[in-house]
Scaffold this active site. Structure first.
Site, PDB file in Angstrom:
ATOM      1  N   HIS A  32       2.996   4.211  -1.634  1.00 43.95           N
ATOM      2  CA  HIS A  32       2.961   4.912  -2.914  1.00 43.95           C
ATOM      3  C   HIS A  32       4.322   4.887  -3.589  1.00 43.95           C
ATOM      4  O   HIS A  32       5.355   4.898  -2.921  1.00 43.95           O
ATOM      5  CB  HIS A  32       2.550   6.378  -2.702  1.00 43.95           C
ATOM      6  N   MET A  61       8.220   5.268   5.606  1.00 47.62           N
ATOM      7  CA  MET A  61       8.397   3.848   5.278  1.00 47.62           C
ATOM      8  C   MET A  61       9.681   3.620   4.500  1.00 47.62           C
ATOM      9  O   MET A  61      10.358   2.605   4.681  1.00 47.62           O
ATOM     10  CB  MET A  61       7.187   3.309   4.514  1.00 47.62           C
ATOM     11  N   GLU A  62      10.049   4.576   3.649  1.00 47.37           N
ATOM     12  CA  GLU A  62      11.304   4.466   2.912  1.00 47.37           C
ATOM     13  C   GLU A  62      12.500   4.506   3.863  1.00 47.37           C
ATOM     14  O   GLU A  62      13.461   3.748   3.694  1.00 47.37           O
ATOM     15  CB  GLU A  62      11.396   5.570   1.858  1.00 47.37           C
ATOM     16  N   LEU A 118       0.811  -1.219   0.000  1.00 50.09           N
ATOM     17  CA  LEU A 118       0.000   0.000   0.000  1.00 50.09           C
ATOM     18  C   LEU A 118       0.844   1.268   0.000  1.00 50.09           C
ATOM     19  O   LEU A 118       0.302   2.367   0.076  1.00 50.09           O
ATOM     20  CB  LEU A 118      -0.972   0.002   1.187  1.00 50.09           C
ATOM     21  N   ASP A 148      24.064 -10.335   6.720  1.00 49.19           N
ATOM     22  CA  ASP A 148      24.509 -11.211   5.632  1.00 49.19           C
ATOM     23  C   ASP A 148      26.026 -11.249   5.535  1.00 49.19           C
ATOM     24  O   ASP A 148      26.609 -12.294   5.263  1.00 49.19           O
ATOM     25  CB  ASP A 148      23.894 -10.744   4.317  1.00 49.19           C
TER      26      ASP A 148
END
Length: 160
Positions: A79, A113-114, A77, A128
């Site tokens: 954008h 969110m970014e 959701l 990793d």
């Protein structure tokens, strides 16, 4: 708790992407942070630059930047917005690596969110790179520290 309706649900309760078409683009920024906790052996290897897989911080920085740009591919959701700036700072501490990222845009919706995705993926890249040395490495405390711009203005987390 709020009495406002959920913005990502339609009248029938189905998920929807919020329509931001009518909003004017504004300058926005968000800063997020998190940590990767590792063993003392890994801290020593990070400080000496002798991690067998290579330059951990450089790989994590690039992974974080790429993740910020790919956030809508991961969060259904979110954008698609222009990520116009992204900085990723990684600092080796006594217990591991502290990560802080700031993402900037001039768009119709924020970049929290970014910034969070950037920090989380940078942390995953650290793990990793060191997992063969320390299987117990873990990501902790991923959070938004601040945001600027948009209708709600400036917000800063009180971490005192």
């Amino acid at each position: 708790m709020t009495d406002q309706p959920f913005t990502h649900l339609d009248a029938d309760g189905a998920a929807r992407m919020v329509d931001v078409t009518a909003k004017q683009p504004t300058v926005r920024a968000a800063t997020a942070a998190g940590s990767v906790q590792v063993s003392a052996e890994v801290v020593d290897l990070l400080r000496s630059g002798e991690v067998p897989k290579g330059d951990v911080l450089a790989v994590a920085r690039i992974a974080g930047i790429q993740a910020a740009k790919r956030t809508p591919d991961l969060l259904p959701l979110a954008h698609v917005i222009g990520v116009h700036g992204c900085t990723v700072d990684l600092e080796i501490g006594d217990n591991g690596v502290d990560i802080t990222a700031t993402v900037r845009t001039a768009d119709r919706t924020g970049v929290e969110m970014e910034a969070l995705t950037c920090v989380a993926v940078a942390a995953l890249a650290v793990i990793d790179m060191v997992k063969a040395i320390d299987r117990s490495a873990r990501i902790t405390d991923v959070r938004v520290l601040a945001k600027e711009g948009g209708r709600s203005g400036t917000w800063r987390r009180d971490e005192a």
